[in-house]
Design a protein around this motif. Structure first.
Motif, PDB file in Angstrom:
ATOM      1  N   PHE A 130      42.611  47.678  43.226  1.00 13.59           N
ATOM      2  CA  PHE A 130      41.172  47.945  43.127  1.00 13.59           C
ATOM      3  C   PHE A 130      40.449  47.367  44.344  1.00 13.59           C
ATOM      4  O   PHE A 130      40.798  46.294  44.824  1.00 13.59           O
ATOM      5  N   GLN A 153      36.010  47.426  45.733  1.00 15.64           N
ATOM      6  CA  GLN A 153      34.673  47.955  45.427  1.00 15.64           C
ATOM      7  C   GLN A 153      34.386  49.179  46.293  1.00 15.64           C
ATOM      8  O   GLN A 153      34.729  49.195  47.474  1.00 15.64           O
ATOM      9  N   SER A 211      40.930  38.939  39.519  1.00 10.36           N
ATOM     10  CA  SER A 211      40.693  38.641  40.941  1.00 10.36           C
ATOM     11  C   SER A 211      41.013  39.794  41.886  1.00 10.36           C
ATOM     12  O   SER A 211      40.597  39.749  43.043  1.00 10.36           O
ATOM     13  N   ASN A 248      38.999  39.671  46.759  1.00 16.93           N
ATOM     14  CA  ASN A 248      37.676  39.980  47.327  1.00 16.93           C
ATOM     15  C   ASN A 248      36.692  38.824  47.122  1.00 16.93           C
ATOM     16  O   ASN A 248      35.878  38.524  47.995  1.00 16.93           O
ATOM     17  N   LEU A 249      36.779  38.175  45.951  1.00 13.74           N
ATOM     18  CA  LEU A 249      35.930  37.001  45.691  1.00 13.74           C
ATOM     19  C   LEU A 249      36.721  35.716  45.928  1.00 13.74           C
ATOM     20  O   LEU A 249      36.166  34.710  46.376  1.00 13.74           O
ATOM     21  N   GLU A 251      45.160  37.890  37.736  1.00 11.25           N
ATOM     22  CA  GLU A 251      45.109  39.347  37.895  1.00 11.25           C
ATOM     23  C   GLU A 251      46.401  39.920  37.309  1.00 11.25           C
ATOM     24  O   GLU A 251      47.459  39.319  37.431  1.00 11.25           O
ATOM     25  N   ARG A 252      46.309  41.092  36.672  1.00  9.70           N
ATOM     26  CA  ARG A 252      47.514  41.644  36.030  1.00  9.70           C
ATOM     27  C   ARG A 252      48.246  42.701  36.858  1.00  9.70           C
ATOM     28  O   ARG A 252      49.426  42.947  36.645  1.00  9.70           O
ATOM     29  N   GLU A 253      47.551  43.357  37.787  1.00 11.53           N
ATOM     30  CA  GLU A 253      48.165  44.455  38.542  1.00 11.53           C
ATOM     31  C   GLU A 253      49.059  43.893  39.657  1.00 11.53           C
ATOM     32  O   GLU A 253      48.587  43.174  40.549  1.00 11.53           O
ATOM     33  N   VAL A 273      49.018  37.796  35.252  1.00  8.35           N
ATOM     34  CA  VAL A 273      49.075  37.887  33.790  1.00  8.35           C
ATOM     35  C   VAL A 273      47.826  38.620  33.304  1.00  8.35           C
ATOM     36  O   VAL A 273      46.803  38.665  34.006  1.00  8.35           O
ATOM     37  N   ASN A 274      47.914  39.168  32.091  1.00 13.58           N
ATOM     38  CA  ASN A 274      46.716  39.677  31.437  1.00 13.58           C
ATOM     39  C   ASN A 274      45.812  38.503  31.129  1.00 13.58           C
ATOM     40  O   ASN A 274      46.287  37.501  30.576  1.00 13.58           O
ATOM     41  N   VAL A 275      44.539  38.608  31.436  1.00  8.25           N
ATOM     42  CA  VAL A 275      43.617  37.491  31.172  1.00  8.25           C
ATOM     43  C   VAL A 275      43.677  37.100  29.692  1.00  8.25           C
ATOM     44  O   VAL A 275      43.632  35.912  29.354  1.00  8.25           O
ATOM     45  N   GLU A 276      43.834  38.104  28.826  1.00 10.90           N
ATOM     46  CA  GLU A 276      43.883  37.831  27.379  1.00 10.90           C
ATOM     47  C   GLU A 276      45.047  36.911  27.027  1.00 10.90           C
ATOM     48  O   GLU A 276      45.016  36.232  26.007  1.00 10.90           O
ATOM     49  N   ASP A 334      35.150  38.965  36.816  1.00 17.54           N
ATOM     50  CA  ASP A 334      34.735  40.275  37.323  1.00 17.54           C
ATOM     51  C   ASP A 334      35.577  41.334  36.608  1.00 17.54           C
ATOM     52  O   ASP A 334      36.435  41.968  37.214  1.00 17.54           O
ATOM     53  N   PRO A 335      35.346  41.486  35.292  1.00 16.25           N
ATOM     54  CA  PRO A 335      36.223  42.368  34.512  1.00 16.25           C
ATOM     55  C   PRO A 335      35.898  43.837  34.718  1.00 16.25           C
ATOM     56  O   PRO A 335      34.870  44.180  35.296  1.00 16.25           O
ATOM     57  N   PRO A 336      36.761  44.725  34.206  1.00 17.60           N
ATOM     58  CA  PRO A 336      36.433  46.147  34.242  1.00 17.60           C
ATOM     59  C   PRO A 336      35.263  46.454  33.293  1.00 17.60           C
ATOM     60  O   PRO A 336      34.743  45.559  32.628  1.00 17.60           O
TER      61      PRO A 336
END
Ligand SMILES: C[S@@+](CC[C@H](N)C(=O)[O-])C[C@H]1O[C@@H](n2cnc3c(N)ncnc32)[C@H](O)[C@@H]1O
Length: 403
Positions: free
Chosen positions: A230, A232, A262, A266-267, A282-284, A313-316, A331-333
């Protein structure tokens, strides 16, 4: 049939008007319009109205500048002037967060030619945007909100797909401001040898021709972005958004920052550039690989304390209790981060910076924190997606009564 003055926009872009006993949502109505409508569902206090006629157009109503208008499912507020749209969207943000003052809006420096990424559907020889809530492909020839190099790539793509489109499902044209590349997905067998004629291409995340990995320039840093990562869409607005987030983090004077969702950093990197260690989640896989590469490649002007830890990892599923931090950035989807902030605030961070592309979902996530000693100290909006109802919001929360 009733007539009503449209006073505000709902978050889905429909016009809103007051009734004696409630409100009515009228898709197609714009703030300042006087419209005639007929009841089309809802309940007495929250009706839905079908627009019958615009009796007196809003002074902010303009002729949509694009021949496809919003038929392509894209620019759903292109009939509203730039200033009128920002004012209306600022109100949307204020209503979502329940604040009296409309937040400031940073306008896009490019009114058109600003989108660095566009995603198109492919069906056999046809390529185009999918119409709003429809499967129909609108075969656009150009797109005035896309950057010039993206439009040029689209012109090359159309005849190529007409010949080689079989087995392809979608394509994203992605630019870093200097060059455009293609990221396809497939849903059947494809003719792989044909890609080389197109340029820099990835298929299902894998390089098949040239070099489809981009280099973005953000806050003076070079950030690699692989085909699945991803970034922006509006490069100039992103620059401002990143500066805004880094500025808020700096003012919180953190010891260690947790950066959730993350992406490629970018941030993360601009925050680390403040001289603060950052834990990035970040999961991707392609994005974490990019982030690690961006971290390694950053050697010039790097403060000593700028240490980045990447957690894929998945944030969850992140065990937040095991991470040390005193400021969190997320900065979620679009769906937001339901339940995530509850776990983050158990660590009692002194500040949270929430970057949201959906103010309603972000407000839902933030609301419980207001009962846990946090208060909103700043809301700023960014026109990342001109001519649409979408925008980015940066919300800052601080714990306690400190300034
Ligand atoms: C809106 S982007 C923000 C990326 C980055 N902060 C930036 O400024 O470019 C959201 C990111 O969160 C990632 N993501 C989405 N859902 C996630 C989840 N449940 N856990 C971890 N990462 C997730 C996506 O892959 C994407 O990179």
């Amino acid at each position: 049939m009733p007539s009503s003055s449209i006073e505000w926009l709902f978050p889905d872009g429909a016009g809103g008007a007051r009734l004696e006993r409630g409100v009515v949502r009228i898709p197609g109505g714009l703030p300042g319009d006087l419209v005639r409508w007929r009841p089309d569902g809802g309940r007495e206090t929250a009706m839905v109205g079908a627009l019958e006629a615009i009796e007196r157009p809003s002074p902010e109503r303009i002729t949509p500048p694009c021949p496809w208008d919003s038929a392509c499912g894209g620019c759903d507020l292109s009939a509203l002037s730039g200033a009128g749209r920002l004012a209306a969207l600022s109100r949307v943000a204020a209503r979502a967060f329940g604040v009296d003052v409309d937040p400031p809006f940073f306008a896009s420096p490019r009114a058109e030619g600003h989108r660095a990424r566009i995603k198109l559907a492919i069906d056999g020889p046809a390529v185009g945007f999918r119409g709003e809530r429809s499967h129909v492909i609108v075969p656009i020839e150009a797109c005035r909100v896309a950057r010039p190099e993206v439009v040029e790539a689209l012109a090359r793509l159309r005849p190529w797909v007409a010949e080689h489109g079989a087995g392809l499902e979608s394509v994203e044209i992605r630019s870093d401001g200097a060059r455009a590349v293609f990221a396809f997905t497939s849903n059947g067998p494809v003719q792989r040898s044909a890609f080389a004629a197109l340029g820099d291409v990835a298929l299902d995340g894998v390089v098949v021709a040239g070099d489809p990995t981009l280099t973005l320039r953000v806050a003076g840093l070079a950030l690699r972005a692989s085909p699945r990562s991803f970034y922006q869409v509006n490069l100039e607005v992103n620059e401002r958004l990143v500066a805004c987030v880094a500025g808020h983090v700096a003012s919180l004077n953190p010891e260690r920052v947790l950066d959730l969702y993350s992406g490629i950093g970018n941030l993360t990197l601009p925050i680390a550039a403040l001289g603060v260690p950052v834990v990035a989640v970040e999961r991707e896989g392609q994005a974490t690989a990019d982030l690690r590469a961006n971290d390694r490649a950053w050697t010039v002007g790097r403060p000593k304390r700028a240490v980045i830890e990447v957690v894929e990892v998945n944030v969850e599923r992140l065990d937040v209790a095991r991470v040390a931090f005193d400021v969190a950035v997320l900065d979620p989807p679009r769906a937001g981060a339901p339940g995530v902030l509850e776990r983050v605030t158990r660590q009692r961070p002194k500040g949270i910076v929430y970057v949201a592309c959906d103010p309603v979902n972000a407000a839902r996530d933030v609301r419980p924190l207001l009962k846990q000693g946090y208060r909103i100290t700043s809301i700023e909006c960014f026109d990342m997606f001109p001519e649409t109802r979408h925008f980015e919001t940066v919300v800052v929360l601080r714990r306690g009564n400190g300034a």
